[in-house]
Each structure stands twice: as structure tokens, then as C-alpha cells.
Design a protein around this motif. Sequence first.
Motif, short mmCIF file in Angstrom:
data_model
loop_
_atom_site.label_atom_id
_atom_site.label_comp_id
_atom_site.label_asym_id
_atom_site.label_seq_id
_atom_site.Cartn_x
_atom_site.Cartn_y
_atom_site.Cartn_z
N SER A 197 -3.72 47.80 41.10
CA SER A 197 -3.27 46.69 41.93
C SER A 197 -3.24 47.21 43.36
CB SER A 197 -1.87 46.21 41.52
OG SER A 197 -1.95 45.49 40.31
N GLY A 198 -3.90 46.49 44.26
CA GLY A 198 -4.01 46.99 45.63
C GLY A 198 -3.47 46.04 46.67
N LEU A 199 -2.88 46.63 47.72
CA LEU A 199 -2.45 45.83 48.85
C LEU A 199 -3.66 45.17 49.49
CD1 LEU A 199 0.11 48.04 50.83
CD2 LEU A 199 0.60 46.23 49.20
N ASN A 200 -3.44 44.04 50.12
CA ASN A 200 -4.53 43.37 50.83
C ASN A 200 -4.64 43.84 52.27
OD1 ASN A 200 -5.49 41.92 48.69
ND2 ASN A 200 -4.26 40.11 49.11
N GLU A 201 -3.94 44.90 52.61
CA GLU A 201 -4.07 45.52 53.92
C GLU A 201 -4.13 47.02 53.74
OE1 GLU A 201 -0.68 45.59 56.65
OE2 GLU A 201 0.64 45.11 54.98
N ASN A 202 -4.90 47.67 54.59
CA ASN A 202 -4.98 49.12 54.56
C ASN A 202 -3.99 49.70 55.56
OD1 ASN A 202 -7.02 48.73 52.76
ND2 ASN A 202 -8.61 49.73 53.95
N ALA A 203 -3.51 50.88 55.28
CA ALA A 203 -2.62 51.57 56.21
C ALA A 203 -3.44 52.07 57.39
CB ALA A 203 -1.93 52.74 55.51
N PRO A 204 -3.00 51.77 58.61
CA PRO A 204 -3.72 52.30 59.77
C PRO A 204 -3.60 53.82 59.83
CG PRO A 204 -1.74 51.12 60.48
CD PRO A 204 -1.84 50.96 58.99
N ALA A 205 -4.55 54.45 60.48
CA ALA A 205 -4.61 55.92 60.51
C ALA A 205 -3.30 56.55 60.97
CB ALA A 205 -5.75 56.37 61.42
N ASP A 206 -2.63 55.94 61.96
CA ASP A 206 -1.40 56.54 62.48
C ASP A 206 -0.19 56.36 61.56
OD1 ASP A 206 -1.26 53.77 63.04
OD2 ASP A 206 0.03 54.11 64.78
N ARG A 207 -0.32 55.60 60.45
CA ARG A 207 0.79 55.39 59.51
C ARG A 207 0.52 56.03 58.14
NH1 ARG A 207 5.12 55.33 61.17
NH2 ARG A 207 5.94 54.30 59.33
N ARG A 208 -0.62 56.66 57.96
CA ARG A 208 -0.99 57.18 56.64
C ARG A 208 -0.09 58.31 56.16
NH1 ARG A 208 -7.38 56.52 57.70
NH2 ARG A 208 -7.26 54.24 57.85
N LEU A 209 0.36 59.18 57.04
CA LEU A 209 1.28 60.24 56.59
C LEU A 209 2.60 59.64 56.15
CD1 LEU A 209 0.58 63.17 59.10
CD2 LEU A 209 -0.07 62.98 56.68
N ALA A 210 3.11 58.65 56.88
CA ALA A 210 4.36 57.99 56.49
C ALA A 210 4.18 57.25 55.17
CB ALA A 210 4.82 57.02 57.59
N VAL A 211 3.02 56.59 54.99
CA VAL A 211 2.74 55.89 53.74
C VAL A 211 2.65 56.88 52.59
CG1 VAL A 211 0.94 54.58 52.51
CG2 VAL A 211 1.66 53.85 54.79
N SER A 212 2.02 58.04 52.83
CA SER A 212 1.94 59.04 51.74
C SER A 212 3.32 59.58 51.39
CB SER A 212 0.97 60.17 52.10
OG SER A 212 1.48 60.97 53.15
N GLU A 213 4.21 59.71 52.38
CA GLU A 213 5.58 60.13 52.09
C GLU A 213 6.29 59.08 51.24
OE1 GLU A 213 9.84 61.15 54.29
OE2 GLU A 213 8.02 60.98 55.52
N PHE A 214 6.15 57.81 51.61
CA PHE A 214 6.75 56.72 50.82
C PHE A 214 6.24 56.78 49.38
CE2 PHE A 214 6.41 52.56 48.89
CZ PHE A 214 7.67 52.02 49.06
N MET A 215 4.93 56.93 49.21
CA MET A 215 4.35 56.96 47.86
C MET A 215 4.85 58.15 47.06
SD MET A 215 0.46 55.73 48.45
CE MET A 215 0.06 54.03 48.83
N THR A 216 5.00 59.29 47.71
CA THR A 216 5.51 60.48 47.02
C THR A 216 6.93 60.24 46.54
OG1 THR A 216 4.08 61.93 48.32
CG2 THR A 216 6.01 62.94 47.27
N LEU A 217 7.76 59.64 47.39
CA LEU A 217 9.13 59.31 47.00
C LEU A 217 9.14 58.32 45.84
CD1 LEU A 217 10.61 58.96 50.58
CD2 LEU A 217 11.21 60.74 48.91
N ALA A 218 8.31 57.29 45.92
CA ALA A 218 8.25 56.27 44.86
C ALA A 218 7.72 56.88 43.56
CB ALA A 218 7.37 55.10 45.31
N ASN A 219 6.71 57.71 43.65
CA ASN A 219 6.09 58.29 42.45
C ASN A 219 7.03 59.21 41.69
OD1 ASN A 219 3.60 57.02 42.66
ND2 ASN A 219 2.66 58.71 43.80
N PHE A 220 7.97 59.84 42.38
CA PHE A 220 8.80 60.86 41.75
C PHE A 220 9.53 60.36 40.52
CE2 PHE A 220 12.62 63.44 41.22
CZ PHE A 220 12.04 64.69 41.06
N ASP A 221 10.07 59.16 40.56
CA ASP A 221 10.84 58.65 39.42
C ASP A 221 10.03 57.75 38.48
OD1 ASP A 221 13.27 59.93 39.87
OD2 ASP A 221 13.90 58.43 41.34
#
Length: 173
Positions: free
Chosen positions: A70-94
Motif C-alpha cells: 500500500s503506497g502513499l499517493n505522494e513521494n517524500a521530497p529529498a529534504d524530508r527523506r531522512l526524517a521520513v526514514s526515522e519515522f518509518m524506523t520508529l513505526a517498524n520497531f513494534d
Amino acid sequence: VSDTSCAKRDIEQMSSPKDYKVDVMRFLDAKGLEYEISDDNFVLTNHDGEEEWSTVIMVNNDLELICIYSGLNENAPADRRLAVSEFMTLANFDLRIGNWELDMRDGECRFKTSVDVEGSEGEVVSNLVKQLMWRNLDSFRHYAPGLHRVIAGGDPKESCDECDREAAGIPSA
């Protein structure tokens, strides 16, 4: 005759007992879910409030693997990708089933569930697909609002915590 109905007929006519596409198609049809067939993948469009997203079910008969994205209908802009990867890491942990993925090249954000169906047939495959599908959609709905907040400039940890509070019915601080 539409391309989808021709593709459905072609899939139904395949006789291999290891053709899991038939099982997926039967599950989707039994649940009354509308889908299209594109490049041998099942594509569904989902709506939840204002959120609209696509879900793709990929079946690899050779590997005996079913993946649901399932995919978002928007891509993360280049300047937000590290923050998005941090969010995903936090979400993935549990998460016990499934995981968030980010393509660092173009910012594509998606949630994946998958299962090895080797040796499974018929009702067993349908039950596995059902569990994968509902887990995928539930997790996507749970975390997508926070992911949007992070893409828009929000803090990854605060956004992930907010998703968990919303799911638990705890009011925002």
C-alpha cells in the motif's frame, strides 16, 4: 470486453496447482473488492476519509511468494527523506507483521506485508491473503497520517507517537 476481464479469464484458465493468482482473485472476488489487473498484479484503489491510496498485490508463482504493498499517493521530497526514514524506523520497531519502506532515490513510501505460500493451496492461501490484506490496510491507515505530517515538516518521533495515541483513543496533547 475489458482488459481486466480478459486478464481474469486468462488467470482462471491456468491449470497449475501452484498458480496463486487464482487464489488471490477468488479472495478478492469473494470479498467484493474491485480491482484491476496490471502487469499480472492486482491493483486496488482504497479510500478512507480524505485519504486515497493504491494497494498492489504481487504474486510470484516461481518463488511461491505473495506481497501486498500500500503506497502513499505522494513521494517524500529529498529534504524530508531522512526524517521520513526515522519515522518509518520508529513505526517498524513494534510491528509484528509488515514493514514500511522508503525508496531513497525518489521518495516512494509504501507499507509491505508478504508471505511464503510454498505448499499451500486453496482455502489456506485465501486465509493467508485475507490476513495479509487486513493487516496491511490497518497498518497503513494507522501510520499514514503521521507519515503525511512528517513529509509536511513534522517531527518523526512526535508524529509516530501521535499515531499511537490516535489508535489508542488518547486525545492529542
